[in-house]
Design a protein around this motif. Structure first.
Motif, PDB file in Angstrom:
ATOM      1  N   TRP A   1       0.785  -1.234   0.000  1.00 62.19           N
ATOM      2  CA  TRP A   1       0.000   0.000   0.000  1.00 62.19           C
ATOM      3  C   TRP A   1       0.819   1.286   0.000  1.00 62.19           C
ATOM      4  O   TRP A   1       0.321   2.345  -0.395  1.00 62.19           O
ATOM      5  CB  TRP A   1      -0.958   0.028   1.190  1.00 62.19           C
ATOM      6  N   LEU A   2       2.087   1.250   0.389  1.00 66.15           N
ATOM      7  CA  LEU A   2       2.915   2.458   0.370  1.00 66.15           C
ATOM      8  C   LEU A   2       3.756   2.469  -0.900  1.00 66.15           C
ATOM      9  O   LEU A   2       4.625   1.611  -1.085  1.00 66.15           O
ATOM     10  CB  LEU A   2       3.815   2.520   1.600  1.00 66.15           C
ATOM     11  N   CYS A   3       3.478   3.441  -1.743  1.00 65.19           N
ATOM     12  CA  CYS A   3       4.175   3.547  -3.026  1.00 65.19           C
ATOM     13  C   CYS A   3       5.335   4.537  -2.886  1.00 65.19           C
ATOM     14  O   CYS A   3       5.104   5.725  -2.633  1.00 65.19           O
ATOM     15  CB  CYS A   3       3.220   4.025  -4.112  1.00 65.19           C
ATOM     16  N   VAL A   4       6.541   4.050  -3.022  1.00 61.34           N
ATOM     17  CA  VAL A   4       7.738   4.890  -2.877  1.00 61.34           C
ATOM     18  C   VAL A   4       8.318   5.138  -4.262  1.00 61.34           C
ATOM     19  O   VAL A   4       8.739   4.199  -4.946  1.00 61.34           O
ATOM     20  CB  VAL A   4       8.780   4.222  -1.958  1.00 61.34           C
ATOM     21  N   GLU A   5       8.316   6.392  -4.657  1.00 59.70           N
ATOM     22  CA  GLU A   5       8.860   6.790  -5.948  1.00 59.70           C
ATOM     23  C   GLU A   5      10.301   7.243  -5.765  1.00 59.70           C
ATOM     24  O   GLU A   5      10.600   8.044  -4.873  1.00 59.70           O
ATOM     25  CB  GLU A   5       8.024   7.919  -6.558  1.00 59.70           C
TER      26      GLU A   5
ATOM     27  N   ARG B   1      -0.970   5.213  -0.039  1.00 56.86           N
ATOM     28  CA  ARG B   1      -0.152   6.374   0.292  1.00 56.86           C
ATOM     29  C   ARG B   1       1.085   6.344  -0.586  1.00 56.86           C
ATOM     30  O   ARG B   1       1.482   5.285  -1.096  1.00 56.86           O
ATOM     31  CB  ARG B   1       0.250   6.363   1.778  1.00 56.86           C
ATOM     32  N   TRP B   2       1.680   7.510  -0.782  1.00 57.79           N
ATOM     33  CA  TRP B   2       2.905   7.543  -1.572  1.00 57.79           C
ATOM     34  C   TRP B   2       3.928   8.448  -0.899  1.00 57.79           C
ATOM     35  O   TRP B   2       3.600   9.333  -0.116  1.00 57.79           O
ATOM     36  CB  TRP B   2       2.627   8.011  -3.002  1.00 57.79           C
TER      37      TRP B   2
ATOM     38  N   THR C   1      16.357   7.986   5.372  1.00 57.62           N
ATOM     39  CA  THR C   1      15.286   7.719   4.407  1.00 57.62           C
ATOM     40  C   THR C   1      14.494   6.479   4.805  1.00 57.62           C
ATOM     41  O   THR C   1      13.258   6.480   4.786  1.00 57.62           O
ATOM     42  CB  THR C   1      15.886   7.537   3.007  1.00 57.62           C
ATOM     43  N   MET C   2      15.194   5.419   5.198  1.00 58.90           N
ATOM     44  CA  MET C   2      14.508   4.192   5.579  1.00 58.90           C
ATOM     45  C   MET C   2      13.784   4.361   6.912  1.00 58.90           C
ATOM     46  O   MET C   2      12.732   3.749   7.137  1.00 58.90           O
ATOM     47  CB  MET C   2      15.508   3.038   5.653  1.00 58.90           C
ATOM     48  N   GLN C   3      14.314   5.191   7.784  1.00 64.37           N
ATOM     49  CA  GLN C   3      13.621   5.475   9.046  1.00 64.37           C
ATOM     50  C   GLN C   3      12.286   6.159   8.783  1.00 64.37           C
ATOM     51  O   GLN C   3      11.282   5.864   9.443  1.00 64.37           O
ATOM     52  CB  GLN C   3      14.495   6.353   9.936  1.00 64.37           C
ATOM     53  N   LEU C   4      12.263   7.063   7.811  1.00 67.62           N
ATOM     54  CA  LEU C   4      11.018   7.750   7.485  1.00 67.62           C
ATOM     55  C   LEU C   4      10.008   6.790   6.871  1.00 67.62           C
ATOM     56  O   LEU C   4       8.809   6.828   7.203  1.00 67.62           O
ATOM     57  CB  LEU C   4      11.306   8.911   6.526  1.00 67.62           C
TER      58      LEU C   4
ATOM     59  N   LEU D   1       5.079   3.395   7.529  1.00 64.08           N
ATOM     60  CA  LEU D   1       4.503   2.057   7.595  1.00 64.08           C
ATOM     61  C   LEU D   1       3.947   1.749   8.981  1.00 64.08           C
ATOM     62  O   LEU D   1       2.938   1.041   9.114  1.00 64.08           O
ATOM     63  CB  LEU D   1       5.564   1.015   7.220  1.00 64.08           C
ATOM     64  N   SER D   2       4.581   2.286  10.006  1.00 67.43           N
ATOM     65  CA  SER D   2       4.137   2.001  11.367  1.00 67.43           C
ATOM     66  C   SER D   2       2.775   2.604  11.678  1.00 67.43           C
ATOM     67  O   SER D   2       2.097   2.182  12.620  1.00 67.43           O
ATOM     68  CB  SER D   2       5.171   2.531  12.379  1.00 67.43           C
ATOM     69  N   GLN D   3       2.369   3.584  10.891  1.00 69.47           N
ATOM     70  CA  GLN D   3       1.068   4.204  11.098  1.00 69.47           C
ATOM     71  C   GLN D   3      -0.074   3.290  10.643  1.00 69.47           C
ATOM     72  O   GLN D   3      -1.229   3.518  10.981  1.00 69.47           O
ATOM     73  CB  GLN D   3       1.007   5.537  10.355  1.00 69.47           C
ATOM     74  N   GLY D   4       0.313   2.253   9.869  1.00 66.81           N
ATOM     75  CA  GLY D   4      -0.671   1.247   9.480  1.00 66.81           C
ATOM     76  C   GLY D   4      -1.567   1.680   8.345  1.00 66.81           C
ATOM     77  O   GLY D   4      -1.648   2.852   7.981  1.00 66.81           O
ATOM     78  N   HIS D   5      -2.261   0.699   7.777  1.00 68.09           N
ATOM     79  CA  HIS D   5      -3.167   0.953   6.660  1.00 68.09           C
ATOM     80  C   HIS D   5      -4.272  -0.085   6.720  1.00 68.09           C
ATOM     81  O   HIS D   5      -4.008  -1.268   6.904  1.00 68.09           O
ATOM     82  CB  HIS D   5      -2.419   0.856   5.335  1.00 68.09           C
ATOM     83  N   PRO D   6      -5.515   0.325   6.551  1.00 68.60           N
ATOM     84  CA  PRO D   6      -6.621  -0.603   6.743  1.00 68.60           C
ATOM     85  C   PRO D   6      -6.782  -1.645   5.633  1.00 68.60           C
ATOM     86  O   PRO D   6      -7.216  -2.744   5.882  1.00 68.60           O
ATOM     87  CB  PRO D   6      -7.856   0.316   6.803  1.00 68.60           C
ATOM     88  N   THR D   7      -6.472  -1.289   4.401  1.00 71.99           N
ATOM     89  CA  THR D   7      -6.678  -2.208   3.277  1.00 71.99           C
ATOM     90  C   THR D   7      -5.484  -2.184   2.331  1.00 71.99           C
ATOM     91  O   THR D   7      -4.728  -1.211   2.299  1.00 71.99           O
ATOM     92  CB  THR D   7      -7.944  -1.845   2.462  1.00 71.99           C
ATOM     93  N   ARG D   8      -5.345  -3.247   1.553  1.00 69.42           N
ATOM     94  CA  ARG D   8      -4.312  -3.281   0.531  1.00 69.42           C
ATOM     95  C   ARG D   8      -4.877  -2.766  -0.780  1.00 69.42           C
ATOM     96  O   ARG D   8      -6.055  -2.933  -1.079  1.00 69.42           O
ATOM     97  CB  ARG D   8      -3.812  -4.732   0.334  1.00 69.42           C
ATOM     98  N   LEU D   9      -4.035  -2.143  -1.555  1.00 73.48           N
ATOM     99  CA  LEU D   9      -4.461  -1.631  -2.847  1.00 73.48           C
ATOM    100  C   LEU D   9      -4.645  -2.759  -3.847  1.00 73.48           C
ATOM    101  O   LEU D   9      -4.007  -3.810  -3.735  1.00 73.48           O
ATOM    102  CB  LEU D   9      -3.428  -0.639  -3.406  1.00 73.48           C
TER     103      LEU D   9
END
Length: 281
Positions: free
Chosen positions: A213-217, A246-247, A262-265, A270-278
């Motif tokens: 769900w987290l899209c990293v460009e 989220r992106w 960068t990886m810490q951010l 990710l730690s904030q969580g996400h209710p569903t997968r894209l």
């Protein structure tokens, strides 16, 4: 002397004299072109166009040919290290005369050279002798993505590679379109996250998707620079948000000079969580 220039261009701008003699050019003709400034004489054996890459000239003057990371760059393959030092491939028992700005790498397959640089396979082998893990994987990804190496070649290279490097081959992925993508992808896997590169989305692709769900460009110096590209990226990112994802965008500097932060951010997002997968595709 257009024919001579054309012949040299077929060899990438530089060739040994005997090769040019074999194409019908005489010693007198070659000397005249050197005197006129149309050709650059390098040592006793080599002639080059004045426009040839300076690293090629450096390698030939040092008594070798391009090798290692310098050869890989000449093939268009990603090399993380940006340096003015030229990797010069020479046979093991050649002269060790010192030249400033070079780093010698040993080369035992001179018959396979092309003619002023080692083959991609040999350049990769030389590079792996000193490369770090993330850098090596990014370079291997790039060689596969650009079609300079196939899966059989990758397997053969693994057999030749130093023992410490062989586990890295399990993480190589030809889908990554830039070295920064490769480094971010492998760093994410090291954190235990699921990471997929180049995921199809609404007729395009997303560089990397973390945890579904987290899209990293991953911006690079070559891409994302024009206004039209910026508009496309902006619309795509808005669509990611509309779809419930989220992106996050990371720059070349973020990856190459501040990777830990960068990886810490990314971890914080990710730690904030996400209710569903894209849903992709």
């Amino acid at each position: 002397m257009r024919d001579l220039i054309s012949v040299l261009r077929t060899f990438g701008g530089a060739a040994p004299r005997h090769t040019l003699y074999a194409h019908g050019f005489t010693q007198r003709q070659l000397q005249q072109q050197v005197m006129h400034g149309s050709l650059l004489r390098i040592g006793r054996q080599w002639l080059a166009l004045p426009t040839v890459d300076p690293s090629v000239v450096t390698a030939l003057r040092a008594g070798g040919i391009l090798g290692g990371g310098s050869a890989l760059r000449s093939y268009g393959i990603w090399v993380t290290e940006q340096t003015r030092i030229v990797d010069v491939a020479t046979v093991p028992h050649s002269s060790k005369k010192k030249f400033n700005g070079i780093r010698r790498v040993w080369h035992e397959h001179a018959a396979d050279a092309d003619p002023w640089r080692v083959t991609v396979a040999d350049a990769l082998w030389q590079y792996l002798q000193r490369a770090g893990r993330l850098d090596a994987i990014a370079t291997l990804d790039s060689a596969l993505y650009r079609g300079q190496l196939d899966l059989d070649g990758l397997a053969a290279l693994r057999d030749r590679a130093p023992e410490r490097c062989r586990p890295w081959f399990d993480l190589v992925d030809p889908r990554a379109e830039s070295g920064t993508e490769s480094i971010v992808r492998v760093s994410g896997l090291d954190h235990g996250w699921t990471v997929e590169p180049q995921v199809p989305f609404e007729g395009g692709r997303l560089d990397t998707v973390f945890e579904g769900w987290l899209c990293v460009e991953c911006d690079s110096r070559e891409h994302h620079s024009g206004l039209e590209q910026y508009d496309r990226d902006h619309r795509r990112n808005q669509n990611v948000l509309r779809a419930g994802g989220r992106w996050h965008r990371v720059t070349h500097f973020d990856v190459m000079h501040d990777l830990e932060r960068t990886m810490q951010l990314i971890s914080q997002i990710l730690s904030q969580g996400h209710p569903t997968r894209l849903r992709f595709g």
